[in-house]
Write an enzyme that holds these catalytic residues in place. Sequence first.
Site, PDB file in Angstrom:
ATOM      1  CD  GLU A 102      -2.190   1.076   2.683  1.00 19.66           C
ATOM      2  OE1 GLU A 102      -2.489  -0.241   3.056  1.00 19.66           O
ATOM      3  OE2 GLU A 102      -2.659   2.207   3.396  1.00 19.66           O
ATOM      4  CD  GLU A 127      -3.780   8.094   5.414  1.00 20.10           C
ATOM      5  OE1 GLU A 127      -4.659   6.811   5.447  1.00 20.10           O
ATOM      6  OE2 GLU A 127      -2.143   6.461   5.923  1.00 20.10           O
TER       7      GLU A 127
END
Length: 299
Positions: A177, A182
């Site tokens: 990932e 974020e």
Amino acid sequence: MTVHLPHKALPTHSRRRRTALYAASLLCCSALLATLPGGASAAPAPAPAPGAAAVSFEDNFDGPAGAAVDGSKWQLETGDNVNNHERQFYTGGNDNAALDGQGNLVITARKENPGNYQCWYGTCEYTSARLNTAGKFAAAYGHVEARVKVPRGQGMWPAFWMLGDDFGNVGWPQSGEIDVMENVGFEPGTVHGTLHGPGYSGADGIGAGYTLPNGAAFADDFHTFAVDWAPDSITWSVDGNVFQRRTPADLGGKEWVFNKPFFLILNLAVGGYWPGDPDGSTPFPSQLVVDYVRVTTND
């Protein structure tokens, strides 16, 4: 995020730090991050120039206000995410993800439940949206970027990230990932970029943070979040300012699983282990606004 796939529309996949929204569908975006690895403040080093590049994926989100996203490029995942203990139910169609008629995609988190959706904790309190390109677009290497304006508020968790295209076969974190960006609401001026893989997933992900100068908040304006990705190397930048570069040498002998195709994910989560739940100060509806997403490759 962590791979947690809700009842999404991925072809037998599941996933992200939002780990396995459905352990059998697709994935999510960020992993149960209780704590991210040490961050780096804004240090304006110029990002590597993509050079002469061919655009392999692009969405400028042009279309009439209220229209759904282009189904030839994106699919919407649906469901909740018990793995990260997020509070939202991801809906399909244009209920929580729609064009604004001005060249933007708007992902809206609402404190409502018109469909009587059920979540891991009971009747869902919030709705939102998560989109991915699994089965429609995946690529290995290149310059991956999105121009985004994040929401503000406690419990908000927007993300732009990627998951290995073999996710449905090998699962997470073996799929790998790449979290391009974020943000969690209690850190309005900081975003995080993180790698997750076998032996370094969730709170043990390898990453760093980027903090805007002078107390500015990312919700105040659009910013461009990008990675420059090459064999055995990934470099993160915000508005062209590089803030970290990772290679297999950073993994302490653990497996580098990033030399293969990945697909793209955009989502706005509400609550969860990392951001914590919304409170009385959290504004609803809350919106993640995306100007464009683009992937260029050097051929």
